[in-house]
Write a protein that holds these residues in place. Structure first.
Motif, mmCIF file in Angstrom:
data_model
loop_
_atom_site.group_PDB
_atom_site.id
_atom_site.type_symbol
_atom_site.label_atom_id
_atom_site.label_comp_id
_atom_site.label_asym_id
_atom_site.label_seq_id
_atom_site.Cartn_x
_atom_site.Cartn_y
_atom_site.Cartn_z
ATOM 1 N N GLU A 130 -86.608 -25.956 -3.661
ATOM 2 C CA GLU A 130 -86.947 -26.053 -2.241
ATOM 3 C C GLU A 130 -87.210 -27.513 -1.883
ATOM 4 O O GLU A 130 -87.936 -28.220 -2.595
ATOM 5 N N TYR A 148 -84.421 -29.201 -6.193
ATOM 6 C CA TYR A 148 -83.611 -29.277 -4.975
ATOM 7 C C TYR A 148 -82.957 -30.654 -4.849
ATOM 8 O O TYR A 148 -81.758 -30.763 -4.547
ATOM 9 N N SER A 152 -78.962 -30.553 -4.521
ATOM 10 C CA SER A 152 -78.915 -30.207 -3.096
ATOM 11 C C SER A 152 -77.542 -29.718 -2.650
ATOM 12 O O SER A 152 -77.431 -28.991 -1.658
ATOM 13 N N ASP A 155 -77.097 -26.023 -1.878
ATOM 14 C CA ASP A 155 -77.690 -25.433 -0.675
ATOM 15 C C ASP A 155 -76.595 -25.294 0.381
ATOM 16 O O ASP A 155 -76.471 -26.118 1.287
ATOM 17 N N ARG A 158 -77.658 -25.065 4.048
ATOM 18 C CA ARG A 158 -78.511 -26.203 4.435
ATOM 19 C C ARG A 158 -79.831 -25.754 5.045
ATOM 20 O O ARG A 158 -80.309 -26.321 6.036
ATOM 21 N N ARG A 161 -83.355 -24.687 0.944
ATOM 22 C CA ARG A 161 -83.715 -23.855 -0.206
ATOM 23 C C ARG A 161 -82.475 -23.624 -1.065
ATOM 24 O O ARG A 161 -81.357 -23.512 -0.543
ATOM 25 N N ILE A 162 -82.685 -23.559 -2.358
ATOM 26 C CA ILE A 162 -81.623 -23.159 -3.279
ATOM 27 C C ILE A 162 -82.042 -21.823 -3.885
ATOM 28 O O ILE A 162 -83.092 -21.724 -4.523
ATOM 29 N N ASP A 166 -77.282 -18.699 -3.374
ATOM 30 C CA ASP A 166 -76.595 -19.965 -3.118
ATOM 31 C C ASP A 166 -75.790 -20.397 -4.338
ATOM 32 O O ASP A 166 -74.647 -20.864 -4.217
#
Length: 246
Positions: A130, A148, A152, A155, A158, A161-162, A166
């Motif tokens: 996150e 994160y 990134s 994500d 967008r 959060r992952i 995802d």
């Protein structure tokens, strides 16, 4: 692990040896993963080199599925020893690690087993990283914010959060693209290991024997059912002969 760009060269798997591709195919069958998916997973993790010695400078992850030092130790080896192996030899450790996956899993979980094992079999909403979060990951010494920041690219929507969803979506997209482009194409019929062919032939032989046994049993039952009628017909014929056909 950081997200990697896809290569633009076709048939990358052909850079490997036939021995490697045959063993990759057998390992995939043994652990229950489609061969193309396993090839894509290892290609993605090794920056499409399928090299047993490729290292990530951040964290020391090494080899075909980027074994972390702690993972190597769990498997009874070290990242240095893994890096010194041939790609064919290292496949034994790939198999040993992926065989630890729980039976309950979803498409994309083979990659989660490598990237974030705790997410295997979890709902898509399962949180992994996150943005800017200081919360420590359970049983780890780093924060979800760090996870994160380093990943990134996973994500997709967008939202900062992952999640397990995802990761699955991102990885399955990469696998479909790599397979469609021919980067990981494996000629399964030509590359199938002789032991797999032998096992298939044995299974086919057992199936044929079972069919023959069933037919023989059915034939015997039909004979039993027909026996009383045959006996009556014989008696009737004898009686007709004795009575002169009257």
């Amino acid at each position: 692990m950081t997200a990697r760009k896809l290569p633009k060269v076709k048939n990358l798997i052909q850079r490997t040896t036939p021995e490697f591709r045959r063993k990759l195919y057998q390992v995939a069958i043994d652990v229950g993963i489609p061969p193309g998916e396993l090839a894509s997973l290892m290609g993605f993790e090794s920056s499409w080199t399928w090299s047993p010695s490729v290292r990530n400078p951040s964290g020391g992850a090494t080899g075909l599925i980027q074994f972390m030092p702690s993972t190597a130790k769990m498997l009874g080896t070290t990242t240095d020893q893994l890096a010194a192996m041939s790609a064919v030899e290292q496949l034994d450790y790939v198999k040993a690690y992926l065989a630890r996956m729980p039976k309950w899993r979803m498409p994309g979980d083979a990659y989660l087993q490598v990237f974030w094992p705790a997410g295997v079999g979890k709902p898509d909403s399962f949180l992994i990283g996150e943005k800017d979060s200081t919360e420590l990951v359970p049983n780890a010494k780093f924060s979800r914010g760090r996870v994160y920041a380093q990943n990134s690219g996973l994500d997709g929507n967008r939202d900062g959060r992952i999640t397990a969803g995802d990761v699955r979506a991102r990885v399955l997209s990469i696998l479909r693209t790599s397979e469609a482009a021919g980067w990981v194409e494996i000629e399964e019929e030509q590359e199938m290991d002789a032991s797999l062919i032998e096992a298939f032939a044995k299974a086919l032989g057992v199936a044929v024997e079972a069919i023959v046994a069933a037919l023989q049993s059915q034939q015997l039952e039909l004979r039993k059912m027909a026996a009383p009628d045959a006996t009556k017909a014989m008696h009737d014929a004898r009686n007709d002969a004795l009575s002169g056909g009257k």
